[in-house]
Write an enzyme that holds these catalytic residues in place. Structure first.
Site, PDB file in Angstrom:
ATOM      1  N   PRO A  10      65.533  -2.537  -6.362  1.00  0.00           N
ATOM      2  CA  PRO A  10      65.432  -2.732  -7.816  1.00  0.00           C
ATOM      3  C   PRO A  10      66.145  -4.653  -7.324  1.00  0.00           C
ATOM      4  CG  PRO A  10      67.259  -0.746  -6.772  1.00  0.00           C
ATOM      5  CD  PRO A  10      66.477  -1.078  -6.057  1.00  0.00           C
ATOM      6  N   ASN A  11      65.828  -5.060  -8.360  1.00  0.00           N
ATOM      7  CA  ASN A  11      66.420  -6.640  -8.770  1.00  0.00           C
ATOM      8  C   ASN A  11      64.970  -7.179  -7.896  1.00  0.00           C
ATOM      9  OD1 ASN A  11      67.439  -6.144 -10.888  1.00  0.00           O
ATOM     10  ND2 ASN A  11      69.281  -5.137  -8.957  1.00  0.00           N
ATOM     11  N   ARG A  18      66.119 -15.033  -9.048  1.00  0.00           N
ATOM     12  CA  ARG A  18      67.498 -14.731  -9.027  1.00  0.00           C
ATOM     13  C   ARG A  18      67.985 -15.538  -8.197  1.00  0.00           C
ATOM     14  NH1 ARG A  18      67.517  -8.682  -5.381  1.00  0.00           N
ATOM     15  NH2 ARG A  18      69.281  -8.695  -5.209  1.00  0.00           N
ATOM     16  N   TYR A  23      68.262 -16.278  -2.107  1.00  0.00           N
ATOM     17  CA  TYR A  23      67.314 -15.441  -1.397  1.00  0.00           C
ATOM     18  C   TYR A  23      65.095 -15.733  -1.873  1.00  0.00           C
ATOM     19  CZ  TYR A  23      69.341 -11.364  -2.887  1.00  0.00           C
ATOM     20  OH  TYR A  23      70.571 -10.018  -2.976  1.00  0.00           O
ATOM     21  N   ASN A  74      62.431  -3.054   1.859  1.00  0.00           N
ATOM     22  CA  ASN A  74      63.378  -3.661   1.600  1.00  0.00           C
ATOM     23  C   ASN A  74      63.769  -2.815  -0.005  1.00  0.00           C
ATOM     24  OD1 ASN A  74      65.465  -4.954   0.394  1.00  0.00           O
ATOM     25  ND2 ASN A  74      63.901  -6.692   0.124  1.00  0.00           N
ATOM     26  N   ALA A  77      69.646  -2.861  -3.171  1.00  0.00           N
ATOM     27  CA  ALA A  77      70.940  -2.437  -3.188  1.00  0.00           C
ATOM     28  C   ALA A  77      71.071  -0.602  -3.393  1.00  0.00           C
ATOM     29  CB  ALA A  77      71.423  -3.282  -4.636  1.00  0.00           C
ATOM     30  N   HIS A  80      72.140   0.010   0.451  1.00  0.00           N
ATOM     31  CA  HIS A  80      73.483   0.565   0.716  1.00  0.00           C
ATOM     32  C   HIS A  80      74.774   1.578  -0.439  1.00  0.00           C
ATOM     33  CE1 HIS A  80      72.718  -3.361   1.938  1.00  0.00           C
ATOM     34  NE2 HIS A  80      72.647  -3.964   1.397  1.00  0.00           N
ATOM     35  N   ASP A  87      67.674  10.226   3.128  1.00  0.00           N
ATOM     36  CA  ASP A  87      66.666  11.629   3.176  1.00  0.00           C
ATOM     37  C   ASP A  87      64.880  11.823   3.371  1.00  0.00           C
ATOM     38  OD1 ASP A  87      69.389  12.930   3.917  1.00  0.00           O
ATOM     39  OD2 ASP A  87      69.332  13.574   1.433  1.00  0.00           O
ATOM     40  N   GLU A  98      62.569  -1.713   7.974  1.00  0.00           N
ATOM     41  CA  GLU A  98      63.349  -1.952   6.812  1.00  0.00           C
ATOM     42  C   GLU A  98      63.728  -3.573   7.105  1.00  0.00           C
ATOM     43  OE1 GLU A  98      67.608  -1.019   8.234  1.00  0.00           O
ATOM     44  OE2 GLU A  98      67.804  -1.683   5.471  1.00  0.00           O
ATOM     45  N   HIS A 100      65.260  -7.412   4.948  1.00  0.00           N
ATOM     46  CA  HIS A 100      65.661  -8.459   3.313  1.00  0.00           C
ATOM     47  C   HIS A 100      65.611  -9.490   4.173  1.00  0.00           C
ATOM     48  CE1 HIS A 100      67.921  -4.177   2.917  1.00  0.00           C
ATOM     49  NE2 HIS A 100      68.033  -3.969   4.037  1.00  0.00           N
ATOM     50  N   LEU A 101      66.023 -10.254   2.844  1.00  0.00           N
ATOM     51  CA  LEU A 101      65.486 -11.491   2.584  1.00  0.00           C
ATOM     52  C   LEU A 101      66.505 -12.222   3.512  1.00  0.00           C
ATOM     53  CD1 LEU A 101      64.079 -11.073  -0.372  1.00  0.00           C
ATOM     54  CD2 LEU A 101      62.885 -12.699   1.008  1.00  0.00           C
ATOM     55  N   SER A 102      67.667 -11.761   2.920  1.00  0.00           N
ATOM     56  CA  SER A 102      69.365 -12.390   3.707  1.00  0.00           C
ATOM     57  C   SER A 102      69.677 -11.656   4.967  1.00  0.00           C
ATOM     58  CB  SER A 102      70.350 -12.495   2.063  1.00  0.00           C
ATOM     59  OG  SER A 102      70.135 -10.719   1.835  1.00  0.00           O
ATOM     60  N   ARG A 107      76.975 -11.543   4.585  1.00  0.00           N
ATOM     61  CA  ARG A 107      77.403 -11.184   3.272  1.00  0.00           C
ATOM     62  C   ARG A 107      78.443 -10.539   2.937  1.00  0.00           C
ATOM     63  NH1 ARG A 107      72.150 -10.627  -0.141  1.00  0.00           N
ATOM     64  NH2 ARG A 107      74.201 -11.057  -2.095  1.00  0.00           N
ATOM     65  N   ARG A 111      77.377  -4.590   1.342  1.00  0.00           N
ATOM     66  CA  ARG A 111      76.200  -5.125   2.258  1.00  0.00           C
ATOM     67  C   ARG A 111      76.483  -5.025   3.365  1.00  0.00           C
ATOM     68  NH1 ARG A 111      74.154  -7.362  -2.165  1.00  0.00           N
ATOM     69  NH2 ARG A 111      75.676  -8.900  -3.298  1.00  0.00           N
TER      70      ARG A 111
END
Ligand code: DQA
Length: 148
Positions: A10-11, A18, A23, A74, A77, A80, A87, A98, A100-102, A107, A111
């Site tokens: 999402p997002n 954003r 990001y 990625n 949210a 988390h 599962d 996995e 993540h950009l950040s 943070r 997170r």
């Protein structure tokens, strides 16, 4: 040619506008284009997807082992919050990385925990869009023995 599925949660469709201070200014399409170039150089085929819907992400993850040789995710949210994604990922039989950009550890505390990490073979975070390309490098080494 090994196929790699890149799943974005999402997002992430909003990348570019954003929270650019968190990001960066690259769009998801920019990252996808860079991944396509890197994948070709590595002898991989890459398929990039994004969804804001948890169930759709679960469906894609469930199908990954059948149709792809590796999965990069990625989950945004949902990383988390989602036991459902965990599962689904635990049933995946191909390598999972996995991204993540950040740097999620620099943070907010909420997170710092990722359900996805429990099912991932490797985790890359804090390197922006480069993290996706590095994940492809790692997959190429694992799948084809080819290092960049
Ligand atoms: C993110 C980090 C998450 O905490 C956040 O919810 C995102 C993006 C990242 O790529 O840095 O949506 O996964």
């Amino acid at each position: 040619m090994p196929r790699v599925l890149v799943v974005n949660g999402p997002n992430l469709n909003l990348l570019g506008t954003r929270e650019p201070e968190v990001y960066g200014t690259q769009t998801l399409a920019d990252i996808e284009a860079q991944c396509a170039i890197r994948a070709e150089a590595l002898g991989l085929e890459v398929e990039f997807r994004q969804s804001n819907h948890e169930g759709e992400l679960v469906d894609w993850i469930q199908a990954a082992s059948k149709d792809f040789g590796a999965l990069i995710i990625n989950a945004g949210a949902f990383s988390h919050t989602s036991v459902a994604l965990l599962d689904a990922l635990q049933a995946v039989t191909v390598p999972v990385i996995e991204v993540h950009l950040s740097n999620i550890y620099r943070r907010e505390a909420f997170r710092h925990h990722s359900y996805v990490s429990k099912a991932a073979d490797g985790v890359i975070c804090g390197l922006g869009g480069a993290g996706y390309r590095l994940a492809l490098d790692a997959i190429a080494e694992t799948l084809t023995g080819k290092s960049s």
